[in-house]
Design a protein around this motif. Structure first.
Motif, PDB file in Angstrom:
ATOM      1  N   PHE A 145       0.810  -1.223   0.000  1.00  0.00           N
ATOM      2  CA  PHE A 145       0.000   0.000   0.000  1.00  0.00           C
ATOM      3  C   PHE A 145       0.838   1.264   0.000  1.00  0.00           C
ATOM      4  O   PHE A 145       0.382   2.316   0.438  1.00  0.00           O
ATOM      5  CB  PHE A 145      -0.952  -0.011   1.198  1.00  0.00           C
ATOM      6  CG  PHE A 145      -0.308  -0.244   2.546  1.00  0.00           C
ATOM      7  CD1 PHE A 145       0.251   0.808   3.275  1.00  0.00           C
ATOM      8  CD2 PHE A 145      -0.250  -1.518   3.090  1.00  0.00           C
ATOM      9  CE1 PHE A 145       0.830   0.594   4.504  1.00  0.00           C
ATOM     10  CE2 PHE A 145       0.336  -1.741   4.338  1.00  0.00           C
ATOM     11  CZ  PHE A 145       0.876  -0.683   5.043  1.00  0.00           C
ATOM     12  N   ASP A 147       1.556   3.443  -2.131  1.00  0.00           N
ATOM     13  CA  ASP A 147       1.070   4.624  -2.840  1.00  0.00           C
ATOM     14  C   ASP A 147      -0.413   4.894  -2.595  1.00  0.00           C
ATOM     15  O   ASP A 147      -1.025   5.671  -3.321  1.00  0.00           O
ATOM     16  CB  ASP A 147       1.340   4.493  -4.344  1.00  0.00           C
ATOM     17  CG  ASP A 147       0.588   3.333  -4.984  1.00  0.00           C
ATOM     18  OD1 ASP A 147       0.002   2.520  -4.234  1.00  0.00           O
ATOM     19  OD2 ASP A 147       0.588   3.237  -6.228  1.00  0.00           O
ATOM     20  N   HIS A 148      -0.988   4.292  -1.583  1.00  0.00           N
ATOM     21  CA  HIS A 148      -2.379   4.576  -1.247  1.00  0.00           C
ATOM     22  C   HIS A 148      -2.459   5.945  -0.584  1.00  0.00           C
ATOM     23  O   HIS A 148      -1.623   6.280   0.265  1.00  0.00           O
ATOM     24  CB  HIS A 148      -2.933   3.495  -0.313  1.00  0.00           C
ATOM     25  CG  HIS A 148      -4.427   3.534  -0.181  1.00  0.00           C
ATOM     26  ND1 HIS A 148      -5.086   4.519   0.526  1.00  0.00           N
ATOM     27  CD2 HIS A 148      -5.397   2.711  -0.663  1.00  0.00           C
ATOM     28  CE1 HIS A 148      -6.381   4.312   0.483  1.00  0.00           C
ATOM     29  NE2 HIS A 148      -6.596   3.221  -0.249  1.00  0.00           N
ATOM     30  N   MET A 302      -7.933   3.319   5.094  1.00  0.00           N
ATOM     31  CA  MET A 302      -7.227   2.624   4.024  1.00  0.00           C
ATOM     32  C   MET A 302      -7.336   1.113   4.184  1.00  0.00           C
ATOM     33  O   MET A 302      -7.507   0.381   3.202  1.00  0.00           O
ATOM     34  CB  MET A 302      -5.764   3.041   4.005  1.00  0.00           C
ATOM     35  CG  MET A 302      -4.915   2.338   2.953  1.00  0.00           C
ATOM     36  SD  MET A 302      -3.145   2.465   3.279  1.00  0.00           S
ATOM     37  CE  MET A 302      -2.991   1.270   4.632  1.00  0.00           C
ATOM     38  N   GLU A 305     -10.520   0.021   2.890  1.00  0.00           N
ATOM     39  CA  GLU A 305     -10.559   0.107   1.428  1.00  0.00           C
ATOM     40  C   GLU A 305      -9.779  -1.046   0.794  1.00  0.00           C
ATOM     41  O   GLU A 305     -10.186  -1.575  -0.254  1.00  0.00           O
ATOM     42  CB  GLU A 305      -9.999   1.453   0.973  1.00  0.00           C
ATOM     43  CG  GLU A 305     -10.894   2.639   1.371  1.00  0.00           C
ATOM     44  CD  GLU A 305     -10.337   3.968   0.899  1.00  0.00           C
ATOM     45  OE1 GLU A 305      -9.456   3.972   0.010  1.00  0.00           O
ATOM     46  OE2 GLU A 305     -10.783   5.004   1.416  1.00  0.00           O
ATOM     47  N   LEU A 306      -8.659  -1.439   1.402  1.00  0.00           N
ATOM     48  CA  LEU A 306      -7.908  -2.583   0.876  1.00  0.00           C
ATOM     49  C   LEU A 306      -8.724  -3.866   0.985  1.00  0.00           C
ATOM     50  O   LEU A 306      -8.680  -4.720   0.090  1.00  0.00           O
ATOM     51  CB  LEU A 306      -6.592  -2.732   1.629  1.00  0.00           C
ATOM     52  CG  LEU A 306      -5.572  -1.601   1.462  1.00  0.00           C
ATOM     53  CD1 LEU A 306      -4.343  -1.872   2.320  1.00  0.00           C
ATOM     54  CD2 LEU A 306      -5.182  -1.407   0.010  1.00  0.00           C
ATOM     55  N   GLU A 309     -11.270  -3.876  -1.787  1.00  0.00           N
ATOM     56  CA  GLU A 309     -10.707  -4.250  -3.086  1.00  0.00           C
ATOM     57  C   GLU A 309     -10.783  -5.751  -3.330  1.00  0.00           C
ATOM     58  O   GLU A 309     -10.889  -6.201  -4.473  1.00  0.00           O
ATOM     59  CB  GLU A 309      -9.239  -3.809  -3.169  1.00  0.00           C
ATOM     60  CG  GLU A 309      -9.035  -2.327  -3.321  1.00  0.00           C
ATOM     61  CD  GLU A 309      -7.566  -1.947  -3.421  1.00  0.00           C
ATOM     62  OE1 GLU A 309      -7.279  -0.749  -3.416  1.00  0.00           O
ATOM     63  OE2 GLU A 309      -6.709  -2.860  -3.518  1.00  0.00           O
ATOM     64  N   GLU A 316     -11.823  -3.481  -7.163  1.00  0.00           N
ATOM     65  CA  GLU A 316     -10.413  -3.490  -7.540  1.00  0.00           C
ATOM     66  C   GLU A 316     -10.136  -2.554  -8.704  1.00  0.00           C
ATOM     67  O   GLU A 316      -9.015  -2.089  -8.891  1.00  0.00           O
ATOM     68  CB  GLU A 316      -9.957  -4.922  -7.884  1.00  0.00           C
ATOM     69  CG  GLU A 316     -10.471  -5.474  -9.200  1.00  0.00           C
ATOM     70  CD  GLU A 316     -11.911  -5.990  -9.114  1.00  0.00           C
ATOM     71  OE1 GLU A 316     -12.424  -6.442 -10.161  1.00  0.00           O
ATOM     72  OE2 GLU A 316     -12.508  -5.941  -8.020  1.00  0.00           O
ATOM     73  N   ARG A 319      -9.659   1.236  -7.193  1.00  0.00           N
ATOM     74  CA  ARG A 319      -8.724   1.402  -6.087  1.00  0.00           C
ATOM     75  C   ARG A 319      -8.088   2.787  -6.126  1.00  0.00           C
ATOM     76  O   ARG A 319      -7.783   3.322  -7.185  1.00  0.00           O
ATOM     77  CB  ARG A 319      -7.659   0.317  -6.124  1.00  0.00           C
ATOM     78  CG  ARG A 319      -6.754   0.369  -7.336  1.00  0.00           C
ATOM     79  CD  ARG A 319      -5.842  -0.845  -7.391  1.00  0.00           C
ATOM     80  NE  ARG A 319      -6.622  -2.056  -7.527  1.00  0.00           N
ATOM     81  CZ  ARG A 319      -6.093  -3.237  -7.798  1.00  0.00           C
ATOM     82  NH1 ARG A 319      -4.788  -3.355  -7.964  1.00  0.00           N
ATOM     83  NH2 ARG A 319      -6.850  -4.304  -7.912  1.00  0.00           N
ATOM     84  N   ARG A 320      -7.903   3.332  -4.924  1.00  0.00           N
ATOM     85  CA  ARG A 320      -7.294   4.651  -4.826  1.00  0.00           C
ATOM     86  C   ARG A 320      -5.791   4.513  -4.691  1.00  0.00           C
ATOM     87  O   ARG A 320      -5.302   3.809  -3.826  1.00  0.00           O
ATOM     88  CB  ARG A 320      -7.860   5.407  -3.618  1.00  0.00           C
ATOM     89  CG  ARG A 320      -9.335   5.749  -3.741  1.00  0.00           C
ATOM     90  CD  ARG A 320      -9.693   6.946  -2.893  1.00  0.00           C
ATOM     91  NE  ARG A 320      -9.372   6.726  -1.490  1.00  0.00           N
ATOM     92  CZ  ARG A 320      -8.805   7.641  -0.704  1.00  0.00           C
ATOM     93  NH1 ARG A 320      -8.463   8.814  -1.184  1.00  0.00           N
ATOM     94  NH2 ARG A 320      -8.581   7.366   0.580  1.00  0.00           N
ATOM     95  N   ARG A 321      -5.083   5.202  -5.554  1.00  0.00           N
ATOM     96  CA  ARG A 321      -3.623   5.173  -5.487  1.00  0.00           C
ATOM     97  C   ARG A 321      -3.064   6.426  -6.130  1.00  0.00           C
ATOM     98  O   ARG A 321      -3.707   7.074  -6.960  1.00  0.00           O
ATOM     99  CB  ARG A 321      -3.062   3.916  -6.148  1.00  0.00           C
ATOM    100  CG  ARG A 321      -3.464   3.702  -7.592  1.00  0.00           C
ATOM    101  CD  ARG A 321      -2.883   2.411  -8.137  1.00  0.00           C
ATOM    102  NE  ARG A 321      -1.461   2.356  -7.932  1.00  0.00           N
ATOM    103  CZ  ARG A 321      -0.577   2.061  -8.893  1.00  0.00           C
ATOM    104  NH1 ARG A 321      -0.975   1.813 -10.125  1.00  0.00           N
ATOM    105  NH2 ARG A 321       0.709   2.015  -8.631  1.00  0.00           N
ATOM    106  N   ASP A 329      -2.267  -7.231  -6.916  1.00  0.00           N
ATOM    107  CA  ASP A 329      -3.073  -7.604  -5.762  1.00  0.00           C
ATOM    108  C   ASP A 329      -2.265  -8.491  -4.818  1.00  0.00           C
ATOM    109  O   ASP A 329      -2.280  -8.335  -3.609  1.00  0.00           O
ATOM    110  CB  ASP A 329      -4.328  -8.368  -6.195  1.00  0.00           C
ATOM    111  CG  ASP A 329      -5.486  -7.426  -6.488  1.00  0.00           C
ATOM    112  OD1 ASP A 329      -5.337  -6.228  -6.231  1.00  0.00           O
ATOM    113  OD2 ASP A 329      -6.519  -7.903  -6.972  1.00  0.00           O
TER     114      ASP A 329
END
Length: 342
Positions: A145, A147-148, A302, A305-306, A309, A316, A319-321, A329
């Motif tokens: 994660f 770059d989340h 976060m 959110e993971l 996904e 998926e 996904r926020r990045r 994944d």
């Protein structure tokens, strides 16, 4: 796949003075670390009464995740197991089995790719499941994660807050210094299926935090917490050497941001708040250490959110990045396999 639990997997740390050496022996088993080096590191823990901050930080994160799940209708029990100290991961997996868990997700308190930061946790999970036996729950690790936004944005805000503590009249001679755990150069070279993934991800996070927090200032990515034998090459420069070089080059102040870490555990409060601070004082640098995400609500969200996904159809693809590096994944089978600690 439907999942019926989440397990928080972390490094672990001693919570009493008598725990320190057994814990360090667990960490270094099979690596040939001499007893005198263990004694040296043990003194760092004894400086804080033999207690590592990391277990309490995991308890705090565990409570925050449970509260966030409850507030958002996520009906998953959350467990916690460590790599190197109690609660040991195998004991947790056994409890999960006894509770009827059959398939679980694992959130690991390490954002990056590489052997120690990702692949070894996969091995820890496999070893714990093998110890429990054939009826152990299936456990799938959540993705890296780095770059989340929930990881990057708290680091960026912490840099802004740290900069506010320095003299604005000296901004032109202030520098940002991002740090992460050093690893052997051979391990860095083999991180990821094509090599270099650990250093590339950290360079990306340094770029993202710098751009969000202080794009007018110069910055560097350096390394800390080296623990290997002198004859083995590790990533350099070390943060202490770098601070001395910055002072010699005319810098007057630094904000040190430990982007390699998710919380203020021992390698932050000793290696930075103690050793690096002493170095900065010795060479005449104003020094402020930026905070880590800890239980920042964005970081806690976060985790949810993971999980989404992996559990919500179509999630998926949304996904926020913030980064531009390739994302998986799960780690490919070839990821980091050649890398081992010397």
């Amino acid at each position: 796949m439907a999942y019926d639990a989440l397990v928080l997997v972390s490094f672990g740390g001693p919570e009493r003075p008598e725990d320190v050496l057994p814990f360090l022996q667990n960490v270094t088993r099979g690596r040939g670390v001499p007893p005198e080096r263990l004694a040296e590191v043990a003194e760092h823990y004894q400086h804080f009464g033999g207690v590592s901050p990391i277990n309490q930080q995991c308890r705090d994160l565990l409570a925050a995740i449970r509260a966030d799940f409850a507030a958002h209708g996520v009906d998953l029990p959350v467990y916690w197991g460590n790599r190197n100290w109690h609660p040991m991961l195998a004991d947790t997996v056994a409890r999960m089995r006894d509770d009827g868990v059959t398939t679980a997700l694992a959130f690991v308190t390490s954002a990056y790719g590489g052997y120690s930061s990702c692949r070894q946790y996969q091995e820890d999970i496999a070893r714990a499941r093998a110890a429990v036996g054939p009826d152990a729950p299936v456990i799938d690790k959540l993705r890296q994660f780095w770059d989340h936004p929930g990881f990057v944005e708290p680091h960026a805000d912490a840099v802004r807050a740290a900069l506010a503590q320095l003299d604005p009249a000296k901004r032109a001679t202030t520098r940002l210094v991002f740090t992460a755990h050093s690893i052997p150069t051979s391990m860095a070279a083999s991180a990821g299926p094509h090599g270099g993934r650990y250093t590339a991800q950290l360079a990306e996070v340094a770029r993202l935090v710098h751009a969000a927090a202080a794009p007018d200032l110069p910055y560097d990515l350096v390394w800390q917490s080296r623990s290997g034998p002198p004859h083995v090459p590790w990533l350099e420069p070390d943060v202490n050497d770098h601070l001395a070089a910055l002072a010699e080059a005319g810098a007057t102040g630094v904000v040190v941001s430990p982007i390699g870490f998710v919380s203020d555990h021992l390698e932050v409060v000793w290696d930075l708040d103690t050793e690096a601070l002493e170095t900065a004082k010795r060479v005449g640098l104003d020094f402020v250490r930026a905070a880590t995400p800890g239980i920042d609500p964005r970081f806690v969200a976060m985790v949810r959110e993971l999980v989404a996904e992996r559990t919500e159809p179509g999630a998926e693809r949304q996904r926020r990045r913030l980064g531009e590096l390739p994302l998986w994944d799960t780690c490919p089978a070839v990821c980091c396999v050649p890398a081992r600690r010397p």
